[in-house]
Design an enzyme around this catalytic site. Structure first.
Site, PDB file in Angstrom:
ATOM      1  N   TYR A   1      38.825  33.522  -8.356  1.00 54.33           N
ATOM      2  CA  TYR A   1      38.816  32.962  -9.712  1.00 54.33           C
ATOM      3  C   TYR A   1      39.412  31.554  -9.779  1.00 54.33           C
ATOM      4  O   TYR A   1      40.306  31.198  -9.012  1.00 54.33           O
ATOM      5  CB  TYR A   1      39.642  33.859 -10.647  1.00 54.33           C
TER       6      TYR A   1
ATOM      7  N   ASP B   1      49.150  36.735 -10.410  1.00 50.28           N
ATOM      8  CA  ASP B   1      48.860  35.561  -9.576  1.00 50.28           C
ATOM      9  C   ASP B   1      49.987  34.543  -9.504  1.00 50.28           C
ATOM     10  O   ASP B   1      50.145  33.887  -8.484  1.00 50.28           O
ATOM     11  CB  ASP B   1      47.581  34.874 -10.060  1.00 50.28           C
TER      12      ASP B   1
END
Lengths: 686, 686
Positions: free
Chosen positions: B386, B302
């Site tokens: 998330y 990420d």
């Protein structure tokens, strides 16, 4: 207190303790000492029936578990029926030493100071006879010493000196160790080392205000931080039963475990679901790692030897506890048959726990953010030099988090300045040797996950066996959770595996989660699990058998409570009492039945100067987490601080839920109450 | 902002970003896209000289690190000298894909909805063509797919459906995966599974207020809890430099690491001691464990792929943050050369941290109890489904505690109701498969423990080899700490050992503690260290090499910042970029020199219904603790809540220090301010 107001899990009241004492004295004379007058845990079958039907089932009898020492140093285990005011059990012990009481400990120092052989050793160390009032000792139980056995009641006096009454004694340890006979009330031997280490003459370092002022004074730059609950607290307490955020449980307390949590349930949308029948710290051991004599005797089993209840601090509002606090007292006998109370032995309060859950949609910054709370049940006990801050933390999402913080003062031994400690200890201050040690705690859980019949599994995270490039695992990323059932007591003895992120699962295999089809369970997630460093066959390994493995599981039986045995001081470990007896030959089935899980966790401590003369609190904790217990996130009904949906954002934030805390402020402006929009100028991240 | 007010560690200001953009456009035309305009980290040699002499040493130049995409999809790495307003570096990349920007992500969904092949797959799944506006996608980078390579810029569209715009899409995943070409702005392929799993028709479960109201509404029993600092906060902020309780550090921030902590020092009684030159989360990977195609592509890095800074939330006072809060904004370019600000990207606040230290003397209940504070520097970033709540926590005792809380929403895939997931995932809601995964983070520390030349050791707690009964270990209790020097980059690649309670020590071997004679050090105590489950040789193992070991150590070199490489999307891992290149053949010495420690920690996540539809925050943290760094407890000068000495107790508590918090109250009475004595009625425990 009316009999019907007493919950069967409640500790004995002052009246009940008095009754038990009177009954015993009437039967055995006034000249008896009371080491223990404590609640006998109600028989589980009766208790379970009563919990299911408190209005109709027979109320379990209140029975006092007593340990009495009669003249001739005869030690008795007794049971006293409170209502009937009569003794219903009375057994003479042979070669067992009951728990050390505070009164016994207080006495030793006086006798030590007057003993001629001790005075001589002090003189050799550099302390003149007229200064014996400056000599102190921490009178530990002897632990076990094979020269003396268990028949005589013995203590080892760890010796210290204070040049002034306010000086921290741990910086002036003395190198010899008197052995005290509690029956004779005299010193019967002194362990004198081959290498003598006279009293240190290094100036002291202290932590009291006068010493701090001499070093430049206290910090003046800490601004007040207030924690208040102007509308009161969110928890209710009825007697000793607490309710908070779907949780309900009873707070017990006893002389050795300290806090006991009974009958923990969770109200799941009206369905009150049982989780744990009973949970506590049932024993502990603090083994020291210096093999030189007599340091092998330093492995205090503080709970069985002295009692986390007996050693409990009286907590102080605004000092130990900050915020809106509820306290519970603890009542005990005194050794000579009086009564004593530790006020404020247990505190209960809630705290903000930060973000409970949050999600933003990157497309439009619609967001929900909800803050959480936690409830803390806490006590502190002082075991001579060390303090243990024990907290049982409940979270809204069903997690229970036992947490222990270590503080207080290192155990110390004398050393010659800059002497080579051979790696067994560290010079934390000139002339002060702090030996390597471990703090190992045994968490005892009698689970009741959706009912009394549970099974324990070990969970290991493993990569697939199939090789990279195979059809089953072409890209090599496959991994899964291997669940291994612990079917027998023998199989239950398991250790931690860091490599597999091992956890233990307490499951109800008769209750499958309707979505995941996995059994409703509570998972033990514990990462501070060092393993017992004293080797197999060592004195500690024998006496503190619970510490041999991270987990043991036994079948529930009444009175199997204390894993190093009922009477711990001076056990030899041959045989090992407690848990090994209950494990037996290992063949007993523990599958889908009423079980007890014993988990040993803790820290290995290699001291450093940072820890001296008093140690900044070092925390450790573990989690018991619901997994496949709920059908969805159990905290969606906690009011959010802010919630906006995509349709609301599209409508210009009409109708968003904005409950931002208005008491929060910017640190450096006087800008009034905050704007609480999650306004991002449309630039919230991906 | 005047040039001299800009600290060399500061992120680029809006003006500086504008300057860099203008310079590039002037040289290369208006038709360029800006993926990155960020501070080039100052060269360490210049920075170190300036930090030592900010008034006289040359101020390190402000240079923008840019990544620009020119027509023809040519990607350039550039450097722009801000003061001179000129390009000083310009390199065309070949086959490397720069970070994905938010604008690129926002575009994909629109194109996906209009693609005829996607529309056909939606129809097959049960979604009529007129409902394509209800189809959504989370447009991840493709990661790496060997069919397509790295030359074309590709994304994989994880597909979802919302029956209503406010419904949580993750409960309606679609089973096919379109591949999007960002250069062509079209769908070039669709991964269609052999087993089709049509759209679930199960009614939704949602967490927004309307859904909660339909389920019975919010809890009404949570009483307010106020946290206020009426006299202001204890920390000061000058620009981006924070001072608090002897700590001083600079808060940097960039598009990919998010928060960066620079030049962390601790004022030890007037001696300002350096600890870490720079610390951050430098990369992360979230590998999924389902081997079926195309799930191997789910292993988001990420930070390198999207950026913890780019994805940062704008934090909201009273929602994300409670108390007295200071915020810092973050400034970035927009893709088309504009400017954008994320307001309140970083928050700073202090909290009460409970008991800092306590000790009571069992003889007379003389006691000291001191409460502590902690300082928290925090951000939150949203990576599609998330949320990551990243906190850098500073403690008064010199400990630094990085903490991450996971929340937001599980990644989900379609399943037939009650389909066998083969252990690769869990049905968390009917028709919703949440695959096993890990969250692994790489903590990058460039230490400066009492100076730049440090050495890293591994510490293992071991029992003595000497057998029980031998003279060296008669009682079997001996144990010690084995320190193993990591002398080369090859030797540095080490893993966690739960059995030995392994820790890593960053030491200055030239500075021995005067008491313990051990090197001044910071110890890494990290227990959530699962190890990479994707196997050696797997795609993840190749692309996210930093995760192969718990610790790697390299020699410091400028620009060795991001351990999976500078440009992460679509790296093949052949060769593995970043850390393996810096480790080299493993022979380079890293002893007593300027080193970088890379620590990979995290969690392995086997989902459960509790996690759905939004996950209660799950925390993990690690500690960096001073050991042999201080000569004694560094917090004795924190004002106590209460302190009484033996002589004061003997004098009836005359002169005791009583500073109990007066705002603390009993929960259930209106009794005014508390009595703050640690009064125990003389019955405090042993």
């Amino acid at each position: 207190m009316a009999v019907d107001d007493i919950h069967p899990f409640d500790p004995l009241t002052l009246d009940e303790i008095q009754t038990a004492i009177s009954v015993v004295k009437k039967a055995h004379g006034d000249n008896v000492f009371f080491n223990v007058v404590s609640l006998q845990e109600p028989r589980k079958a009766e208790m379970t029936a009563w919990l299911a039907n408190p209005d109709t089932a027979p109320r379990p009898k209140r029975v006092a578990d007593v340990v009495v020492i009669a003249p001739g140093n005869k030690v008795y285990d007794g049971l006293v029926d409170i209502a009937d005011a009569k003794i219903v059990g009375w057994k003479l012990l042979d070669g067992e030493q009951p728990i050390i009481t505070m009164e016994e400990l207080q006495l030793v120092e006086h006798i030590v100071r007057k003993d001629p052989a001790v005075i001589e050793q002090c003189r050799i160390s550099g302390i003149p006879a007229e200064d014996m009032h400056k000599v102190y000792c921490d009178p530990w139980t002897i632990g076990y010493d094979e020269r003396f056995g268990s028949t005589a009641r013995l203590q080892q006096a760890l010796m210290y000196y204070r040049p002034d009454v306010d000086v921290c004694q741990y910086q002036y340890p003395l190198d010899f160790c008197p052995i005290y006979d509690a029956d004779k009330q005299q010193i019967i031997a002194i362990d004198i080392p081959k290498i003598r280490r006279p009293l240190s003459t290094v100036p002291p370092i202290d932590y009291h205000p006068e010493a701090v002022e001499l070093r430049g004074g206290y910090r003046t730059d800490i601004k007040p931080l207030n924690i208040t609950q102007p509308e009161g607290v969110s928890f209710t307490v009825k007697g000793r039963e607490v309710e908070w955020q779907n949780w309900k449980f009873h707070i017990g307390f006893n002389y050795r475990e300290g806090i006991v949590l009974n009958n923990i349930t969770f109200n799941d949308h009206g369905d009150v679901r049982p989780i744990f029948y009973r949970m506590s710290l049932a024993e502990m051991v603090v083994p020291y790692g210096n093999p030189e004599h007599p340091h092998q005797r330093k492995h205090a089993l503080d709970q069985g030897e002295y009692g986390a209840g007996y050693m409990a601090n009286s907590l102080s509002l605004g000092c130990d506890c900050k915020g809106s606090i509820h306290y519970l007292d603890a009542h005990f006998p005194t050794r000579d048959g009086g009564l004593r109370t530790i006020k404020n032995a247990i505190c209960i309060h809630e705290e903000d726990s930060g973000i409970l859950f949050k999600h933003s949609d990157f497309r439009d910054d619609s967001v929900i953010v909800t803050r959480g709370r936690k409830l803390i049940i806490q006590q502190i006990f002082t075991a001579a030099n060390y303090e243990y801050v024990v907290a049982w933390i409940f979270h809204q999402d069903g997690t229970i988090q036992p947490e222990i913080k270590l503080t207080g003062i290192l155990n110390t031994y004398a050393m010659l300045p800059d002497e080579d400690t051979h790696g067994w200890g560290t010079q934390v201050y000139p002339g002060v040797n702090a030996h390597n040690h471990q703090h190992l705690f045994c968490l005892r859980i009698n689970p009741n996950v959706d009912g009394p019949n549970n099974t324990v599994f070990v969970n290991d995270a493993l990569a697939s066996d199939a090789p990279v490039g195979s059809p089953e695992n072409f890209y090599g990323n496959a991994f899964f959770c291997r669940r291994t059932k612990l079917a027998t007591t023998g199989a239950s003895m398991t250790d931690y595996s860091g490599a597999t992120s091992r956890t233990w699962e307490i499951a109800n295999t008769s209750k499958l989660n309707p979505y995941s089809r996995k059994p409703s369970s509570y998972k033990l997630v514990s990462r501070e699990v060092p393993g017992l460093l004293p080797k197999e066959g060592s004195l500690v390994w024998k006496r503190a058998a619970f510490a041999r493995h991270a987990v043991h599981v036994t079948k529930y039986r009444d009175d199997q409570l204390w894993p190093a045995g009922r009477h711990v001081p001076q056990t030899s470990g041959e045989p090992s009492r407690g848990l090994p007896e209950w494990i037996g030959d290992g063949t007993e089935s523990i599958e889908d039945t009423d079980v007890v899980l014993w988990h040993t966790f803790g820290l290995t401590h290699f001291p450093a100067p940072e820890d001296f003369p008093v140690m900044p609190a070092e925390p450790m904790s573990l989690l018991l987490r619901p997994r496949n217990f709920f059908i969805s996130n159990p905290v969606m009904d906690v009011p959010p601080s802010y919630a906006s949906t995509p349709s609301q954002v599209a409508a210009g934030n009409q109708g968003v839920l904005n409950a931002a805390d208005k008491m929060s402020k910017l640190a450096f402006t006087n800008g009034g109450s905050c704007c609480a929009s999650n306004g991002t100028n449309g630039v919230n991240g991906h």
